[in-house]
Design a protein around this motif. Structure first.
Motif, short mmCIF file in Angstrom:
data_model
loop_
_atom_site.label_atom_id
_atom_site.label_comp_id
_atom_site.label_asym_id
_atom_site.label_seq_id
_atom_site.Cartn_x
_atom_site.Cartn_y
_atom_site.Cartn_z
N SER A 1 36.08 71.06 70.48
CA SER A 1 37.27 71.78 70.93
C SER A 1 38.22 70.84 71.66
O SER A 1 39.44 70.88 71.45
CB SER A 1 36.87 72.94 71.86
OG SER A 1 36.10 73.91 71.17
N ASN B 1 31.65 82.42 64.32
CA ASN B 1 31.45 81.33 65.28
C ASN B 1 30.20 81.55 66.12
O ASN B 1 30.15 81.21 67.31
CB ASN B 1 32.68 81.17 66.19
CG ASN B 1 33.84 80.50 65.47
OD1 ASN B 1 33.72 80.11 64.31
ND2 ASN B 1 34.97 80.39 66.14
N ARG C 1 39.19 77.17 79.43
CA ARG C 1 40.31 77.08 78.49
C ARG C 1 41.50 76.32 79.08
O ARG C 1 42.32 75.76 78.35
CB ARG C 1 40.73 78.49 78.05
CG ARG C 1 41.30 78.51 76.62
CD ARG C 1 41.77 79.87 76.18
NE ARG C 1 40.79 80.93 76.28
CZ ARG C 1 39.82 81.14 75.40
NH1 ARG C 1 39.69 80.33 74.37
NH2 ARG C 1 38.99 82.16 75.55
N GLY D 1 37.94 83.34 68.33
CA GLY D 1 37.74 81.95 67.93
C GLY D 1 36.80 81.16 68.81
O GLY D 1 36.53 79.98 68.54
N ASP D 2 36.27 81.77 69.86
CA ASP D 2 35.32 81.10 70.74
C ASP D 2 33.93 81.08 70.10
O ASP D 2 33.65 81.82 69.15
CB ASP D 2 35.28 81.79 72.10
CG ASP D 2 36.58 81.62 72.88
OD1 ASP D 2 37.27 80.61 72.66
OD2 ASP D 2 36.90 82.51 73.69
N SER E 1 39.19 76.34 72.23
CA SER E 1 38.08 77.28 72.10
C SER E 1 37.04 77.04 73.18
O SER E 1 36.78 75.89 73.57
CB SER E 1 37.42 77.13 70.72
OG SER E 1 38.31 77.47 69.68
#
Length: 343
Positions: free
Chosen positions: A144, A122, A246, A72-73, A158
């Motif tokens: 994010s 992504n 993160r 998901g990054d 993310s």
């Protein structure tokens, strides 16, 4: 830094990785190298058009950073973007078809070599102008934070990895976005792929402070220099930067010292760099070095390496056949994809 000096490779640190993870790193680097070599063949055969910038020599940076990210990054690239897309999981078929300008390409043939894009992965795209992608990546990192702090999303934050070259580090977008990223503690990693040359300008002749990572001090974020020819060294600093981002502690600037083995583009005769300089860096080929490390430490045997080699070549051949057999975009769809379509 003197362009004729080779950097001593840092000791490999397996970082408690299992064999499969290390083999995935090797496979990803090898896929990138073979893909680019095939691109050169297809370009000279007239199957690709426009400017094509290859990534040979820099594979340890792409693999070391992107393979440490979660699905998901986000990744934001430059005009040297094929291998970044592959590392992010965009299938070789779709990347090759895009380079051929086919409808089945990941950008439906509208982007070509310098504008590869894939929303499902992504992958925020390649950008033709230097520095153009840095504000885009900063925006992705901001959303994010917004999703987490304003929309109260329960998903992990993310992280965005933003790649650019040494020449870009003298542009305004670089400094402005470093400032914003620190001010708002954005989950972004700025990755400088310092391949020593900005087209035909040697890096140490174009900047007052050749050590780019030290520019981070002005904005209050960590600046790290890493051997960009050592995939495990790159992965180690990437993991630390990703965890920091993160966790809500803000950005990191990573300067990966690397080298491109080919000219700036396939139209570049590459006459400005000395043979001695190129030979010194080629001797530190990141793929060969990592292969020798795996074999010399009995992590894998020669048969497993050969199996990976065959598998990668099969993927490349499949990508070529898919691209050749794919349809061209139709004239009636000329204005399609300019705006979001109704679902």
């Amino acid at each position: 830094m003197d362009n004729n000096v080779t950097l001593p490779s840092k000791l490999y640190d397996t970082d408690n990785m299992d064999v499969n993870t290390m083999l995935d790193l090797y496979k990803d680097m090898l896929l990138g190298r073979n893909f680019e070599d095939m691109c050169a063949q297809m370009y000279y055969r007239g199957k690709m058009f426009g400017f094509v910038h290859l990534y040979n020599g820099q594979e340890a940076v792409s693999t070391g950073i992107i393979k440490a990210l979660d699905k998901g990054d986000y990744v934001c690239s430059t005009y040297r973007d094929h291998v970044h897309a592959l590392s992010k999981g965009v299938p070789p078929r779709l990347v090759m078809a895009e380079l051929f300008g086919k409808e089945t390409g990941c950008s439906h043939g509208r982007g070509g070599s310098m504008h590869i894009f894939s929303a499902p992965h992504n992958f925020l795209g390649g950008f033709a102008f230097i520095g153009e992608g840095i504000p885009v990546a900063t925006g992705a990192a901001f959303q994010s934070v917004y999703s987490s702090q304003v929309l109260n999303s329960s998903d992990p934050m993310s992280v965005t990895a933003c790649f650019f070259g040494d020449g870009t580090s003298n542009n305004g977008q670089f400094f402005e976005c470093l400032n914003m990223a620190v001010l708002w503690k954005l989950p972004i990693i700025f990755v400088v792929e310092n391949n020593q040359w900005a087209i035909g300008m040697a890096h140490n002749r174009s900047t007052s402070l050749p050590e780019i990572h030290k520019k981070a001090l002005s904005f209050g974020l960590p600046g790290i220099e890493v051997d960009g020819m050592d995939v495990l060294a790159v992965r180690k600093v990437a993991c630390e930067a990703i965890h920091r981002a993160r966790s809500g502690n803000g950005p990191t600037l990573i300067e990966a010292l690397t080298y491109r083995f080919r000219g700036h583009s396939l139209a570049d005769p590459d006459e400005l760099r000395s043979r001695q300089e190129k030979a010194a860096w080629v001797a530190r080929d990141p793929i060969k070095s990592f292969k020798n490390y795996l074999l010399n430490n009995s992590i894998v045997d020669e048969q497993r390496i050969q199996e990976i080699d065959i598998n990668v070549k099969d993927q490349i051949n499949d990508a070529i056949q898919f691209a050749l057999s794919s349809p061209e975009p139709e004239v009636k769809d000329l204005k399609r994809y300019l705006f979001a379509e109704d679902l």
